[in-house]
Design a protein around this motif. Sequence first.
Motif, PDB file in Angstrom:
ATOM      1  N   GLN A 194       8.410  35.940  -8.978  1.00 37.57           N
ATOM      2  CA  GLN A 194       7.868  36.706  -7.851  1.00 37.57           C
ATOM      3  C   GLN A 194       6.706  35.965  -7.192  1.00 37.57           C
ATOM      4  N   HIS A 195       6.111  35.053  -7.969  1.00 38.40           N
ATOM      5  CA  HIS A 195       4.978  34.278  -7.466  1.00 38.40           C
ATOM      6  C   HIS A 195       5.371  32.835  -7.176  1.00 38.40           C
ATOM      7  N   ALA A 196       6.673  32.565  -7.008  1.00 39.05           N
ATOM      8  CA  ALA A 196       7.129  31.181  -6.837  1.00 39.05           C
ATOM      9  C   ALA A 196       6.499  30.533  -5.610  1.00 39.05           C
ATOM     10  N   ASP A 197       6.491  31.240  -4.482  1.00 38.67           N
ATOM     11  CA  ASP A 197       5.910  30.654  -3.268  1.00 38.67           C
ATOM     12  C   ASP A 197       4.427  30.352  -3.466  1.00 38.67           C
ATOM     13  N   GLU A 198       3.742  31.268  -4.115  1.00 36.51           N
ATOM     14  CA  GLU A 198       2.317  31.100  -4.395  1.00 36.51           C
ATOM     15  C   GLU A 198       2.081  29.898  -5.308  1.00 36.51           C
ATOM     16  N   ILE A 199       2.954  29.747  -6.299  1.00 36.23           N
ATOM     17  CA  ILE A 199       2.837  28.630  -7.242  1.00 36.23           C
ATOM     18  C   ILE A 199       3.076  27.315  -6.520  1.00 36.23           C
ATOM     19  N   THR A 248      -6.339  21.735 -22.386  1.00 33.39           N
ATOM     20  CA  THR A 248      -5.668  21.630 -21.094  1.00 33.39           C
ATOM     21  C   THR A 248      -6.660  21.925 -19.967  1.00 33.39           C
ATOM     22  N   PRO A 249      -6.620  21.156 -18.888  1.00 31.48           N
ATOM     23  CA  PRO A 249      -7.570  21.348 -17.787  1.00 31.48           C
ATOM     24  C   PRO A 249      -7.391  22.704 -17.108  1.00 31.48           C
ATOM     25  N   PRO A 250      -8.419  23.189 -16.432  1.00 32.34           N
ATOM     26  CA  PRO A 250      -8.356  24.516 -15.795  1.00 32.34           C
ATOM     27  C   PRO A 250      -7.379  24.606 -14.636  1.00 32.34           C
ATOM     28  N   ASP A 251      -6.927  23.465 -14.108  1.00 31.82           N
ATOM     29  CA  ASP A 251      -5.953  23.507 -13.010  1.00 31.82           C
ATOM     30  C   ASP A 251      -4.528  23.344 -13.526  1.00 31.82           C
ATOM     31  N   THR A 252      -4.289  23.870 -14.740  1.00 27.15           N
ATOM     32  CA  THR A 252      -2.948  23.836 -15.324  1.00 27.15           C
ATOM     33  C   THR A 252      -2.577  25.233 -15.831  1.00 27.15           C
ATOM     34  N   THR A 257      -8.046  32.297 -15.360  1.00 27.25           N
ATOM     35  CA  THR A 257      -7.077  32.042 -14.287  1.00 27.25           C
ATOM     36  C   THR A 257      -7.285  30.644 -13.715  1.00 27.25           C
ATOM     37  N   VAL A 258      -6.275  30.183 -12.966  1.00 29.21           N
ATOM     38  CA  VAL A 258      -6.377  28.903 -12.276  1.00 29.21           C
ATOM     39  C   VAL A 258      -7.339  29.077 -11.102  1.00 29.21           C
ATOM     40  N   GLY A 277      -5.988  32.870  -8.712  1.00 31.12           N
ATOM     41  CA  GLY A 277      -5.800  34.144  -9.405  1.00 31.12           C
ATOM     42  C   GLY A 277      -4.641  34.149 -10.370  1.00 31.12           C
ATOM     43  N   LEU A 278      -3.930  33.001 -10.515  1.00 28.94           N
ATOM     44  CA  LEU A 278      -2.806  32.933 -11.443  1.00 28.94           C
ATOM     45  C   LEU A 278      -3.325  32.816 -12.871  1.00 28.94           C
ATOM     46  N   PRO A 279      -2.826  33.665 -13.793  1.00 28.89           N
ATOM     47  CA  PRO A 279      -3.257  33.546 -15.185  1.00 28.89           C
ATOM     48  C   PRO A 279      -2.888  32.179 -15.750  1.00 28.89           C
TER      49      PRO A 279
END
Length: 525
Positions: free
Chosen positions: A355-360, A395-399, A418-419, A423-425
């Motif tokens: 559901q969050h594919a576009d956001e990802i 793991t870095p915070p942008d992962t 979150t990233v 807002g992504l967990p």
Amino acid sequence: MDEQMFCFQCEQAAGCTACTGAAGVCGKSAETAAAQDRLTGALIAFAGQLIAAGRGPAPEQARLLMQGLFTTITNVNFDPAAVDALTRRVHDASPGTGPDYDMQALWREPDADRRSLKCFVLFSLRGMAAYNYHARVLGRIDPELDRFFCTALQAVGDPGQTTDALWQLVQATGEASYRCMELLDAANTGAFGDPEPVQVPLTIEKGPFIVISGHDLYDAQQLLEQTAGRGVNVYTHSEMLPAHGYPELKRRYPHLKGNFGTAWQNQQREFEDIPAPILFTTNCIMPLRASYADRVFTTSVVAYPGVPHIDEGRDFSPVIEKALELGGYAQDTLLPGLNGGSTVTTGFARTAVLQHADEIVQAVRDGKLRHFFLVGGCDGTRPSRRYYTEFARLTPPDTILLTLACGKFRLNDLPLGTVPGTGLPRILDVGQCNDAYSAIRIALALADAFGCGVNDLPLSLVLCWFEQKAVCILIALLALGIRNIRLGPTLPPFLSPGVVRTLQERYGLKPIATPEADLQAILGG
């Protein structure tokens, strides 16, 4: 002379080679191991007789085949009498006559690669049978898959199989494994809805309760139905945690309260003097301690000597009565996660994530999200499994960490947040090994969204294995062509050096090193 065993199907095999004495590291006796070998030999003969009869197995024959294979998985059945009774049922159902296959012929196969490939197939079939069995309970049956089980089992027992033919069988078994996972996904979501993200408390409320362990959602639903209105709460344990994400369970049964404890291998400590009964529906049951042995029940394929077994009628009245008798905790009790957390989340299956594919995709293109890691698999007892906790911490915070199966208990209560900017967990729990299909579908869908192959994604698989369901997931991933999987804490002992070399050359399969070294190799910089 005392009976001696040979078993090397799981990660905890003695010396990382094989359990060969009077008992295995898992606690399985040589007597039980011999009974399981007899059962497997009967199943191989049974499959061959069905093929010779020129037909696939009838539904009841197929169900018995799955039940028999499932029974031989690590930490499922410790009762040799129960295993021998199942072997007699296989004999009674066989359409022909003839000797059972002698498993010593496999264990003593002089060609290391042929033995390795046959074991890779056999142990994968055991894991696949667990998935198939769960799907069957919910009414999902694939006759073509049932026939494949017979064909593959016959090949395992065939002394004339060449190494090339066995590699082809490995590929076919991987493809069938993926279809088994798809079948189970359809069964679970069809019966209980698509999983939804949910926060699950680790606090046990005061009053009577039951702990239910294992993977079988049908068993969970039956227990919840029978405890409704009885003043007894139900808590999942280990493999059953994903039940909270299924809306038809969570919404219909408010007395499904939370999760008890952490991963399966900690049960002997966490169940110490527990004021409640424990119901084991599948693996992983461990040898019982006196402090809680009198409150353990089994059902389905699980059996343990001297433990009350709930038969296929699923009348859980004895479990409920035991819960009322014991009364539970006198006050709310927090049993924190491995890293001290008080809650965990689950339910991030493919529908919820995609559901969050576009956001990802946009976050990746904007440089806010650098990489995905699938970190999970079976948990176990070796101290080296701390690798997975430390890997997650580093793991870095942008992962983002997708996590799956019991390996998640090493990291699922870490406060990774979150990233940044999205807002992504950072931790997304897809579920248990039974939910591996969802994880694969997420990867394939992201590849479509990015317009690339799955091996070109900013995605790394860092997996831990323990038993045969993990083996069948691995063989499915390889059949799908997924490369560069890191596997630990050790490589399976049944894989010969020659087979390992081929897996490395064809698929880039590699053992884990250290968290720092592996992250450096994956991310660079």
